[in-house]
Motif scaffolding. Sequence first.
Motif, PDB file in Angstrom:
ATOM      1  N   ARG A  24      -8.388  11.984  -5.745  1.00 19.90           N
ATOM      2  CA  ARG A  24      -7.827  13.014  -6.621  1.00 19.90           C
ATOM      3  C   ARG A  24      -8.954  13.570  -7.482  1.00 19.90           C
ATOM      4  NH1 ARG A  24      -4.538   9.820  -3.501  1.00 19.90           N
ATOM      5  NH2 ARG A  24      -2.460  10.736  -3.435  1.00 19.90           N
ATOM      6  N   LEU A  25      -9.504  14.721  -7.076  1.00 15.65           N
ATOM      7  CA  LEU A  25     -10.649  15.367  -7.719  1.00 15.65           C
ATOM      8  C   LEU A  25     -11.724  14.321  -8.024  1.00 15.65           C
ATOM      9  CD1 LEU A  25     -11.617  18.131  -8.301  1.00 15.65           C
ATOM     10  CD2 LEU A  25     -10.584  18.041 -10.552  1.00 15.65           C
ATOM     11  N   GLU A  26     -12.106  13.619  -6.982  1.00 18.88           N
ATOM     12  CA  GLU A  26     -13.045  12.502  -7.087  1.00 18.88           C
ATOM     13  C   GLU A  26     -14.443  12.957  -6.665  1.00 18.88           C
ATOM     14  OE1 GLU A  26     -13.495   7.956  -5.268  1.00 18.88           O
ATOM     15  OE2 GLU A  26     -12.150   9.422  -4.321  1.00 18.88           O
ATOM     16  N   VAL A  27     -15.433  12.631  -7.473  1.00 22.05           N
ATOM     17  CA  VAL A  27     -16.826  12.913  -7.134  1.00 22.05           C
ATOM     18  C   VAL A  27     -17.313  11.786  -6.226  1.00 22.05           C
ATOM     19  CG1 VAL A  27     -19.171  13.241  -7.995  1.00 22.05           C
ATOM     20  CG2 VAL A  27     -17.230  14.123  -9.310  1.00 22.05           C
ATOM     21  N   VAL A  28     -17.665  12.126  -4.981  1.00 20.53           N
ATOM     22  CA  VAL A  28     -18.096  11.105  -4.023  1.00 20.53           C
ATOM     23  C   VAL A  28     -19.590  11.187  -3.737  1.00 20.53           C
ATOM     24  CG1 VAL A  28     -15.838  10.891  -2.934  1.00 20.53           C
ATOM     25  CG2 VAL A  28     -17.476  12.563  -2.042  1.00 20.53           C
ATOM     26  N   ARG A  29     -20.244  12.230  -4.273  1.00 17.96           N
ATOM     27  CA  ARG A  29     -21.695  12.351  -4.088  1.00 17.96           C
ATOM     28  C   ARG A  29     -22.251  13.306  -5.129  1.00 17.96           C
ATOM     29  NH1 ARG A  29     -24.998  14.688   1.256  1.00 17.96           N
ATOM     30  NH2 ARG A  29     -26.581  15.754   0.029  1.00 17.96           N
TER      31      ARG A  29
ATOM     32  N   PRO B 185     -26.114  17.821  -3.720  1.00 18.78           N
ATOM     33  CA  PRO B 185     -25.147  18.548  -4.541  1.00 18.78           C
ATOM     34  C   PRO B 185     -23.872  17.729  -4.751  1.00 18.78           C
ATOM     35  CG  PRO B 185     -24.971  19.323  -2.301  1.00 18.78           C
ATOM     36  CD  PRO B 185     -26.116  18.331  -2.322  1.00 18.78           C
ATOM     37  N   THR B 186     -23.112  18.117  -5.747  1.00 15.11           N
ATOM     38  CA  THR B 186     -21.847  17.444  -6.018  1.00 15.11           C
ATOM     39  C   THR B 186     -20.867  17.686  -4.869  1.00 15.11           C
ATOM     40  OG1 THR B 186     -22.135  17.700  -8.403  1.00 15.11           O
ATOM     41  CG2 THR B 186     -19.884  17.322  -7.605  1.00 15.11           C
ATOM     42  N   ILE B 187     -20.271  16.613  -4.376  1.00 18.62           N
ATOM     43  CA  ILE B 187     -19.193  16.724  -3.390  1.00 18.62           C
ATOM     44  C   ILE B 187     -17.918  16.158  -4.019  1.00 18.62           C
ATOM     45  CG2 ILE B 187     -18.330  16.048  -1.127  1.00 18.62           C
ATOM     46  CD1 ILE B 187     -21.155  15.922  -0.115  1.00 18.62           C
ATOM     47  N   LEU B 188     -16.908  17.005  -4.125  1.00 20.24           N
ATOM     48  CA  LEU B 188     -15.614  16.622  -4.678  1.00 20.24           C
ATOM     49  C   LEU B 188     -14.607  16.468  -3.554  1.00 20.24           C
ATOM     50  CD1 LEU B 188     -15.385  19.224  -7.597  1.00 20.24           C
ATOM     51  CD2 LEU B 188     -15.904  16.801  -7.848  1.00 20.24           C
TER      52      LEU B 188
END
Length: 544
Positions: free
Chosen positions: A403-408, A411-414
């Motif tokens: 749920r709108l989780e930052v996994v990287r 660059p930012t991957i949501l």
Amino acid sequence: MSEHTGDGHRNPEEAEREARERIEALMAAADAPEGAAADAADAAAEAAEDEREEAETGLRALLSSALIAGPDPRVADEVRGEDDAPGEESHAAAVAHAKAEEEVRQIYLDILTRAPEHDVQPSLERVEAVLDLLGAPHRAYPVVHLTGTNGKTSTARMIERLLREKGLHTGRFTSPHLHTVRERIALDGDPIAPEAFVATWQDVAPYIAMVDERSQAEGKPRLSFFEVFTVMAYAAFADAPVDVAVVEVGMGGRWDATNVADGTVEVLTRIDRDHERWLGYELTQIANEKVGIITDGSTVVSAEQEEDVAGIIMSAAAQHGARLLRDGDDLAILDRQLGVGGQMLTLRTAAGVYADVFLPLHGVHQAHNALLALAAVEAFFGGGALDGGVVEQAFANVDSPGRLEVVRRSPTILVDAAHNPAGIDALRAAVEEAFGFSHLVGVVGIMADKDVEGILSGLEPLLAEIVVTRATTDRAMDVEELAEVAVDVFGEDRVHVAERLDDAIDRAVTLAERDPDEVVTTTGVLVAGSVILAAEVRALMGRS
């Protein structure tokens, strides 16, 4: 000693009485008079002094031990000659665990041969029959029951976290799962252990087979995939045992398999359009299905709803003599400030105001989910205010994977599991509020039975470009078909196609970083459109 039924399950009335006594004891402790609190404080101080003395004694022993002075040469040879028994035990445990995980996989594959969970069968008869044969495990503990369109799982996780912070042993039943089917049945916040999953299946399987045979003899279907897991969850919770179960419906409410249990508290998150094929195309039709979980004399906690939907909920609550608490009326968010990794909230319930509550989730929709969870747990404990420290600690430790989780980063991957237009609207607002992206690329895969155009239209203002792909499921829309709809919404120059998910992620990252003049922290990738897609991306990023 508590009574047990002949098949190994606790007597439901006795079990519920024990759970209630435990809850009342916790409530009584929280309301203890000042004198009792002082006695407790004195006892705690004496215990702390004893612990300090023990620690000093232990430290003196440590300083004179072989850990500091070195091994005694008289016993060193003996130690070298001993077998590494703990290592052997650890290896044996690992082997047993792996074996149990393989059994879980085989059981899951077997259950998958049944009617799928989205194929709602308008009858509770089969689930009730199995549970009756098991000794009514769903009556052995109170239940907090949740329905709605979006936000059910996040709200269930918040409710369960608050209950655990109050000292209760909890069961949580949610769906779908992300990585392992064991996530659906959680005990004290963790997925059921593989060994317990297997044992639960072995307990219930003979009774499921009996009811299957009887149903088919009458020309009716076997238990469905979701009905089997509902039976397993209720049985596992009774066997644990838990003090309370937090149960999310699979779809709808009235005919959902979970509705064999009566909720002490029912929570209705925002009701919007989804699963129209089964629940109806009008909001009023959908709402009439969902209010089917309301029971006599319960407390109903509802999100802010469309006017027609609110009227249906009010009528159903009145018919059942249920107390109704509504967001926007009895409940409110008084203040909300963005914070690092989440938001700081001030929440008002019917019982009080809670200030400076940190929630490590993004979006105003999660703040409203937190408000519903707080009101539900207050109602569960009788309606009074909860200790502020308990609330702060519980919410600070909430998580909601996918749920709108930052996994990287960089660059930012949501990753977000939004899969209907209302969920996409909430997602878009949260991303725009919490992240300052100058160039956001979407990776999108959608189930064929969803409102594909509505989902893509909701994403269009947010995304600079989109890479269409698919999750590894037969329900997923074909990539070329999805691309055609995406071109209609985004325009041909903004749409890219990748059949494989890993290729889609690589393409999106390349597109996000294409302009060397853009600051890397303002570019990113957003994966959305499907729970299964979110799960697969989390696995690719090592989050499983």
